[in-house]
Design an enzyme around this catalytic site. Sequence first.
Site, PDB file in Angstrom:
ATOM      1  N   ALA A  65      23.884 -18.934  29.090  1.00 27.13           N
ATOM      2  CA  ALA A  65      25.400 -19.862  29.054  1.00 27.13           C
ATOM      3  C   ALA A  65      25.697 -19.705  30.675  1.00 27.13           C
ATOM      4  O   ALA A  65      25.378 -19.608  31.204  1.00 27.13           O
ATOM      5  CB  ALA A  65      26.007 -18.179  28.395  1.00 27.13           C
ATOM      6  N   GLY A 108      21.487 -16.793  27.105  1.00 30.07           N
ATOM      7  CA  GLY A 108      21.476 -18.439  26.028  1.00 30.07           C
ATOM      8  C   GLY A 108      20.329 -19.066  25.782  1.00 30.07           C
ATOM      9  O   GLY A 108      20.089 -19.452  25.032  1.00 30.07           O
ATOM     10  N   GLU A 111      18.293 -17.388  23.774  1.00 34.32           N
ATOM     11  CA  GLU A 111      18.846 -16.767  22.539  1.00 34.32           C
ATOM     12  C   GLU A 111      18.812 -18.086  21.319  1.00 34.32           C
ATOM     13  O   GLU A 111      18.411 -18.291  20.273  1.00 34.32           O
ATOM     14  CB  GLU A 111      20.333 -16.399  22.347  1.00 34.32           C
ATOM     15  CG  GLU A 111      20.149 -14.753  23.352  1.00 34.32           C
ATOM     16  CD  GLU A 111      21.697 -14.588  23.192  1.00 34.32           C
ATOM     17  OE1 GLU A 111      21.798 -15.208  24.782  1.00 34.32           O
ATOM     18  OE2 GLU A 111      22.013 -13.465  23.289  1.00 34.32           O
TER      19      GLU A 111
END
Length: 257
Positions: A65, A108, A111
């Site tokens: 992120a 992220g 993920e």
Amino acid sequence: MGYDMIEITKEGAVATIKLDRPKALNALCSQMMAEMADALSTISIDDKIGCVILCGSEKAFAAGADIKEMADLEYLNIYKSDIFSNHEAIVRFRKPIIAAVSGYALGGGCEIAMMCDFIIAADNAKFGQPEINLGVMPGIGGTQRLIRAVGKSKAMDMCLTGRMMNAMEALSSNLVSRVVPLDKLMEEAHAAALKIAGQSQPISMMTKETINASFELTLSQGVRLERQVFQSMFTTEDQKEGMAAFTEKRKPHFKNK
Ligand code: CAA
């Protein structure tokens, strides 16, 4: 919607979404994720596309992120905007989607790769959940999906130490399905995607949905669901075609019906 941070290419029945923010190692800022959600929703209604590849650059699939975008946020803002909720567009996407990972897949990045149906890794791939180094923890499903992929001990190790896993460790831990040389990554991912896109689209979608249901169901519920979905496949022309082609010793021509 025009895209600045992703690039879409279509080749036959395969669409490739390339994360394209190289200066920030494809950090997943809100604009990039909005673009990806929009692209996936467009592809989902494009009958010509049977499989999607999600990839980044050689150096980074995605380094997580966007830390700079997040750093000064306050709880109420991120609660009200439900930060990261549009990443779930990958989970909602019903056609098969392959993550082709080279370089860093961190936070992220790891993920969203795990949200895809399977991961093909280049030999330079590095996976990790380093959020702990930033004073937070994974927030896009890492604490839940990593453990299902690699088991408790390794998931704890990755999330608590923040260390990275190389491609071979990711393969032996079942995080990825294959490891290939970096210069063969897109070729291999494309060959897999073409194979998938050549099958019956509704049957692939039902197969994906049934496998994913196993995360939510007991074994007996899952087996029951599987049998029901299997039985329902006998309403399709593609089941008739697939089985007729086998007995007639020819290739099937699926019509997605
Ligand atoms: N967010 C914002 N910018 C990032 C970024 C990220 N996650 N990762 C890298 N960048 C930026 C860097 O700030 C740098 O920008 P500038 O040139 O403007 O300084 C540029 O990308 C290149 O990065 P580096 O100079 O750091 O490159 P490197 O090769 O030396 O190191 C790296 C590569 C090890 C991946 C390092 O960039 C790094 O550690 N990145 C952060 C990884 C991380 O912590 N990810 C988790 C993010 S939090 C998260 O994802 C939360 C969640 O689960 C919800």
